[in-house]
Design a protein around this motif. Structure first.
Motif, mmCIF file in Angstrom:
data_model
loop_
_atom_site.group_PDB
_atom_site.id
_atom_site.type_symbol
_atom_site.label_atom_id
_atom_site.label_comp_id
_atom_site.label_asym_id
_atom_site.label_seq_id
_atom_site.Cartn_x
_atom_site.Cartn_y
_atom_site.Cartn_z
ATOM 1 N N LEU A 124 8.911 -5.977 4.987
ATOM 2 C CA LEU A 124 7.547 -5.844 4.474
ATOM 3 C C LEU A 124 6.894 -7.193 4.214
ATOM 4 O O LEU A 124 5.665 -7.321 4.246
ATOM 5 N N THR A 125 7.702 -8.210 3.942
ATOM 6 C CA THR A 125 7.155 -9.527 3.580
ATOM 7 C C THR A 125 7.148 -10.501 4.743
ATOM 8 O O THR A 125 6.820 -11.674 4.560
ATOM 9 N N ARG B 105 -3.137 0.025 12.753
ATOM 10 C CA ARG B 105 -2.917 1.457 12.532
ATOM 11 C C ARG B 105 -3.384 2.288 13.723
ATOM 12 O O ARG B 105 -2.780 3.300 14.055
ATOM 13 N N PRO C 264 -6.099 -4.695 9.659
ATOM 14 C CA PRO C 264 -5.065 -3.656 9.591
ATOM 15 C C PRO C 264 -5.458 -2.360 10.280
ATOM 16 O O PRO C 264 -4.592 -1.620 10.742
ATOM 17 N N HIS D 201 0.920 0.426 5.901
ATOM 18 C CA HIS D 201 0.149 0.206 4.675
ATOM 19 C C HIS D 201 -0.074 -1.277 4.376
ATOM 20 O O HIS D 201 -0.973 -1.641 3.623
ATOM 21 N N ARG D 202 0.761 -2.144 5.025
ATOM 22 C CA ARG D 202 0.622 -3.580 4.770
ATOM 23 C C ARG D 202 1.076 -4.380 5.999
ATOM 24 O O ARG D 202 2.069 -5.084 5.962
ATOM 25 N N HIS E 289 4.198 -8.277 12.322
ATOM 26 C CA HIS E 289 4.226 -6.862 12.695
ATOM 27 C C HIS E 289 3.304 -6.605 13.887
ATOM 28 O O HIS E 289 3.633 -5.832 14.801
ATOM 29 N N THR F 56 1.407 -7.245 8.830
ATOM 30 C CA THR F 56 1.274 -8.696 8.862
ATOM 31 C C THR F 56 1.115 -9.150 10.311
ATOM 32 O O THR F 56 1.196 -8.344 11.248
ATOM 33 N N THR G 272 2.255 -13.282 7.427
ATOM 34 C CA THR G 272 1.090 -13.231 6.541
ATOM 35 C C THR G 272 0.272 -11.980 6.849
ATOM 36 O O THR G 272 0.324 -11.445 7.956
ATOM 37 N N LEU G 273 -0.499 -11.524 5.885
ATOM 38 C CA LEU G 273 -1.258 -10.290 6.042
ATOM 39 C C LEU G 273 -2.170 -10.350 7.261
ATOM 40 O O LEU G 273 -2.858 -11.339 7.498
ATOM 41 N N PHE H 229 5.241 -0.130 8.426
ATOM 42 C CA PHE H 229 4.453 -1.242 7.894
ATOM 43 C C PHE H 229 2.957 -0.971 7.945
ATOM 44 O O PHE H 229 2.151 -1.887 7.775
#
Length: 222
Positions: free
Chosen positions: A19-20, A32, A28, A60-61, A66, A63, A23-24, A58
């Protein structure tokens, strides 16, 4: 993505995403949208089922890392446009399945992922890649849970074929690459070591003892 270089695998084994990781991602909704489309595609492409399941965790968050892995699935699809499922009219009416689990595969919560692929003759007819409900204390437990999920699906398919008037010439077979889980399916002595597993998983042994199912070991390399 049409002009991107195709790749031979839908997902890279390294680095292991969490999840980490990275960077974001600045968009997003795009991530999705792509994963939502890939989920529909996985209904007919079992080869991307695991990768899509992993990347969907991943949503919901997401990066930037991802997003790069999501694009790798698209690059893989660009190379395998001709891949599909061919149902042969003269295929033998025999069910067999491959079951597997990645013990503690999720580095965020240490939960394993079940996976199975079921064949009718030479064609895959059912597949799944799904996280388990809790943390497995051993690789044998994780693999045994995977065999249990596979067995449940096999029993449903057998019942469906029976209603359609199709009789299977032999009992379905589940191939598992974990020796401990394979022995556990048929040997009652081993069950004293696995009492922390929910009782509903023990219906596998009943299926094996009644002759309605066989669980056999298969090498990971095979």
């Amino acid at each position: 993505m049409i002009d991107y270089k195709p790749v031979s695998t839908p997902m890279s084994p390294k680095p292991k995403l969490s999840l980490t990781s990275g960077t974001l991602f600045d968009d997003p909704s795009k991530y999705r949208m792509v994963l939502g489309s890939l989920q529909y595609l996985s209904f007919t492409r079992p080869d991307i089922a695991y990768a899509v399941n992993k990347m969907s965790q991943f949503m919901h968050r997401p990066t930037d890392m991802h997003w790069q892995d999501a694009k790798q699935i698209l690059r893989y699809l660009a190379r395998t446009l001709s891949h599909g499922i061919y149902l042969r009219p003269n295929a033998p009416l025999a069910l067999h399945a491959y079951s597997d689990a990645d013990w503690t595969g999720d580095s965020d919560d240490m939960v394993s992922t079940n996976a199975y692929l079921i064949y009718l003759g030479s064609a895959p007819v059912s597949w799944s890649s799904k996280k388990q409900r809790g943390v497995a204390c051993s690789s044998t437990e994780a693999e045994y849970r995977a065999v249990a999920n596979t067995t449940a699906e096999l029993r449903w398919l057998t019942s469906l074929l029976t209603e359609l008037g199709v009789r299977l010439p032999t009992s379905p077979v589940v191939y598992c690459d974990n020796v401990g889980a394979t022995y556990l399916c048929a040997n009652l002595v081993f069950h004293s070591r696995m009492k922390h597993i929910a009782l509903d998983y023990h219906f596998i042994r009943e299926q094996v003892q009644s002759g309605e199912l066989r669980v056999e070991h298969v090498s990971t390399k095979d």
